[in-house]
Design a protein around this motif. Structure first.
Motif, PDB file in Angstrom:
ATOM      1  N   PRO A  99       0.838  -1.202   0.000  1.00 26.00           N
ATOM      2  CA  PRO A  99       0.000   0.000   0.000  1.00 26.00           C
ATOM      3  C   PRO A  99       0.870   1.248   0.000  1.00 26.00           C
ATOM      4  O   PRO A  99       1.942   1.265   0.594  1.00 26.00           O
ATOM      5  CB  PRO A  99      -0.792  -0.110   1.301  1.00 26.00           C
ATOM      6  N   ALA A 100       0.410   2.245  -0.697  1.00 23.22           N
ATOM      7  CA  ALA A 100       1.141   3.512  -0.740  1.00 23.22           C
ATOM      8  C   ALA A 100       0.991   4.206   0.615  1.00 23.22           C
ATOM      9  O   ALA A 100      -0.116   4.471   1.067  1.00 23.22           O
ATOM     10  CB  ALA A 100       0.608   4.397  -1.846  1.00 23.22           C
ATOM     11  N   LEU A 101       2.114   4.458   1.250  1.00 25.71           N
ATOM     12  CA  LEU A 101       2.089   5.128   2.547  1.00 25.71           C
ATOM     13  C   LEU A 101       2.177   6.630   2.345  1.00 25.71           C
ATOM     14  O   LEU A 101       2.958   7.101   1.540  1.00 25.71           O
ATOM     15  CB  LEU A 101       3.268   4.655   3.402  1.00 25.71           C
ATOM     16  N   ALA A 102       1.357   7.335   3.082  1.00 27.02           N
ATOM     17  CA  ALA A 102       1.411   8.786   3.017  1.00 27.02           C
ATOM     18  C   ALA A 102       2.625   9.251   3.822  1.00 27.02           C
ATOM     19  O   ALA A 102       2.798   8.878   4.973  1.00 27.02           O
ATOM     20  CB  ALA A 102       0.131   9.386   3.594  1.00 27.02           C
ATOM     21  N   ALA A 103       3.458  10.020   3.179  1.00 27.80           N
ATOM     22  CA  ALA A 103       4.657  10.515   3.857  1.00 27.80           C
ATOM     23  C   ALA A 103       4.274  11.681   4.757  1.00 27.80           C
ATOM     24  O   ALA A 103       3.529  12.572   4.361  1.00 27.80           O
ATOM     25  CB  ALA A 103       5.677  10.963   2.827  1.00 27.80           C
ATOM     26  N   HIS A 104       4.767  11.646   5.971  1.00 27.41           N
ATOM     27  CA  HIS A 104       4.505  12.726   6.912  1.00 27.41           C
ATOM     28  C   HIS A 104       5.742  13.592   7.041  1.00 27.41           C
ATOM     29  O   HIS A 104       6.854  13.084   7.153  1.00 27.41           O
ATOM     30  CB  HIS A 104       4.120  12.160   8.283  1.00 27.41           C
ATOM     31  N   SER A 105       5.533  14.869   7.017  1.00 28.67           N
ATOM     32  CA  SER A 105       6.640  15.808   7.139  1.00 28.67           C
ATOM     33  C   SER A 105       7.009  16.004   8.603  1.00 28.67           C
ATOM     34  O   SER A 105       6.170  15.879   9.487  1.00 28.67           O
ATOM     35  CB  SER A 105       6.246  17.155   6.540  1.00 28.67           C
ATOM     36  N   GLY A 108       3.572  25.734   5.173  1.00 29.05           N
ATOM     37  CA  GLY A 108       3.474  25.765   3.718  1.00 29.05           C
ATOM     38  C   GLY A 108       4.426  24.774   3.058  1.00 29.05           C
ATOM     39  O   GLY A 108       4.069  24.100   2.099  1.00 29.05           O
ATOM     40  N   ARG A 109       5.627  24.676   3.589  1.00 28.99           N
ATOM     41  CA  ARG A 109       6.602  23.715   3.040  1.00 28.99           C
ATOM     42  C   ARG A 109       6.159  22.291   3.329  1.00 28.99           C
ATOM     43  O   ARG A 109       6.277  21.410   2.480  1.00 28.99           O
ATOM     44  CB  ARG A 109       7.993  23.973   3.625  1.00 28.99           C
ATOM     45  N   ARG A 110       5.667  22.039   4.530  1.00 32.49           N
ATOM     46  CA  ARG A 110       5.232  20.685   4.880  1.00 32.49           C
ATOM     47  C   ARG A 110       4.085  20.223   3.988  1.00 32.49           C
ATOM     48  O   ARG A 110       4.001  19.055   3.620  1.00 32.49           O
ATOM     49  CB  ARG A 110       4.831  20.621   6.348  1.00 32.49           C
ATOM     50  N   ILE A 111       3.215  21.161   3.607  1.00 33.50           N
ATOM     51  CA  ILE A 111       2.087  20.824   2.729  1.00 33.50           C
ATOM     52  C   ILE A 111       2.568  20.657   1.286  1.00 33.50           C
ATOM     53  O   ILE A 111       2.162  19.731   0.593  1.00 33.50           O
ATOM     54  CB  ILE A 111       0.993  21.907   2.822  1.00 33.50           C
ATOM     55  N   ALA A 112       3.442  21.557   0.853  1.00 32.82           N
ATOM     56  CA  ALA A 112       3.914  21.532  -0.541  1.00 32.82           C
ATOM     57  C   ALA A 112       4.833  20.350  -0.820  1.00 32.82           C
ATOM     58  O   ALA A 112       4.842  19.821  -1.930  1.00 32.82           O
ATOM     59  CB  ALA A 112       4.637  22.840  -0.869  1.00 32.82           C
ATOM     60  N   VAL A 113       5.619  19.929   0.183  1.00 31.87           N
ATOM     61  CA  VAL A 113       6.580  18.846  -0.005  1.00 31.87           C
ATOM     62  C   VAL A 113       6.324  17.775   1.063  1.00 31.87           C
ATOM     63  O   VAL A 113       7.001  17.745   2.091  1.00 31.87           O
ATOM     64  CB  VAL A 113       8.036  19.360   0.094  1.00 31.87           C
ATOM     65  N   CYS A 119       8.917  16.026   3.810  1.00 32.43           N
ATOM     66  CA  CYS A 119      10.145  16.804   3.975  1.00 32.43           C
ATOM     67  C   CYS A 119      10.676  16.647   5.402  1.00 32.43           C
ATOM     68  O   CYS A 119       9.912  16.509   6.348  1.00 32.43           O
ATOM     69  CB  CYS A 119       9.938  18.268   3.622  1.00 32.43           C
ATOM     70  N   THR A 120      11.983  16.639   5.511  1.00 32.77           N
ATOM     71  CA  THR A 120      12.631  16.463   6.813  1.00 32.77           C
ATOM     72  C   THR A 120      13.553  17.627   7.158  1.00 32.77           C
ATOM     73  O   THR A 120      14.123  17.635   8.239  1.00 32.77           O
ATOM     74  CB  THR A 120      13.457  15.163   6.831  1.00 32.77           C
ATOM     75  N   GLN A 121      13.699  18.566   6.209  1.00 31.13           N
ATOM     76  CA  GLN A 121      14.610  19.681   6.426  1.00 31.13           C
ATOM     77  C   GLN A 121      13.932  20.991   6.071  1.00 31.13           C
ATOM     78  O   GLN A 121      13.034  21.038   5.232  1.00 31.13           O
ATOM     79  CB  GLN A 121      15.860  19.534   5.550  1.00 31.13           C
ATOM     80  N   CYS A 122      14.420  22.065   6.689  1.00 31.72           N
ATOM     81  CA  CYS A 122      13.953  23.392   6.313  1.00 31.72           C
ATOM     82  C   CYS A 122      14.536  23.736   4.942  1.00 31.72           C
ATOM     83  O   CYS A 122      15.408  23.030   4.429  1.00 31.72           O
ATOM     84  CB  CYS A 122      14.371  24.418   7.362  1.00 31.72           C
ATOM     85  N   VAL A 123      14.066  24.818   4.366  1.00 32.05           N
ATOM     86  CA  VAL A 123      14.501  25.203   3.025  1.00 32.05           C
ATOM     87  C   VAL A 123      16.010  25.446   2.987  1.00 32.05           C
ATOM     88  O   VAL A 123      16.705  24.984   2.072  1.00 32.05           O
ATOM     89  CB  VAL A 123      13.738  26.463   2.544  1.00 32.05           C
ATOM     90  N   THR A 124      16.529  26.125   3.973  1.00 33.89           N
ATOM     91  CA  THR A 124      17.953  26.455   3.992  1.00 33.89           C
ATOM     92  C   THR A 124      18.814  25.189   4.024  1.00 33.89           C
ATOM     93  O   THR A 124      19.751  25.037   3.232  1.00 33.89           O
ATOM     94  CB  THR A 124      18.281  27.343   5.207  1.00 33.89           C
ATOM     95  N   CYS A 125      18.493  24.265   4.922  1.00 36.34           N
ATOM     96  CA  CYS A 125      19.286  23.029   5.024  1.00 36.34           C
ATOM     97  C   CYS A 125      19.135  22.180   3.765  1.00 36.34           C
ATOM     98  O   CYS A 125      20.097  21.549   3.323  1.00 36.34           O
ATOM     99  CB  CYS A 125      18.865  22.238   6.256  1.00 36.34           C
TER     100      CYS A 125
END
Length: 75
Positions: free
Chosen positions: A28-34, A48-53, A56-62
């Motif tokens: 089953p396709a697992l939904a990835a959680h940020s 906004g980043r967590r929703i868009a990506v 995600c495990t990192q902030c934009v800068t990292c």
């Protein structure tokens, strides 16, 4: 020149590939959680980043730093 062992190895590899493909298709396709906080600098990751990506495990800068370093080391 191919011998019987080569044909047997090819057949086994083909069966393994088919089994792995069937296993991956059945998963089953697992939904990835940020993450809420960056795994590198521990600053909050904006909603906004967590929703868009998703996942995600990192902030934009990292993330940018990782991508730049990855491009440098890929050369």
């Amino acid at each position: 020149m191919a011998d019987i062992a080569d044909f047997a190895n090819d057949l086994v590899q083909e069966r393994i590939d088919q089994a792995l493909a069937a296993r991956n298709a059945a998963k089953p396709a697992l939904a990835a959680h940020s993450f809420l906080f960056c795994e590198n600098c521990e600053n909050p990751i904006p909603e906004g980043r967590r929703i868009a990506v998703p996942g995600c495990t990192q902030c934009v800068t990292c993330q940018e730093v990782d991508e730049i370093l990855g491009a440098i080391y890929a050369r």
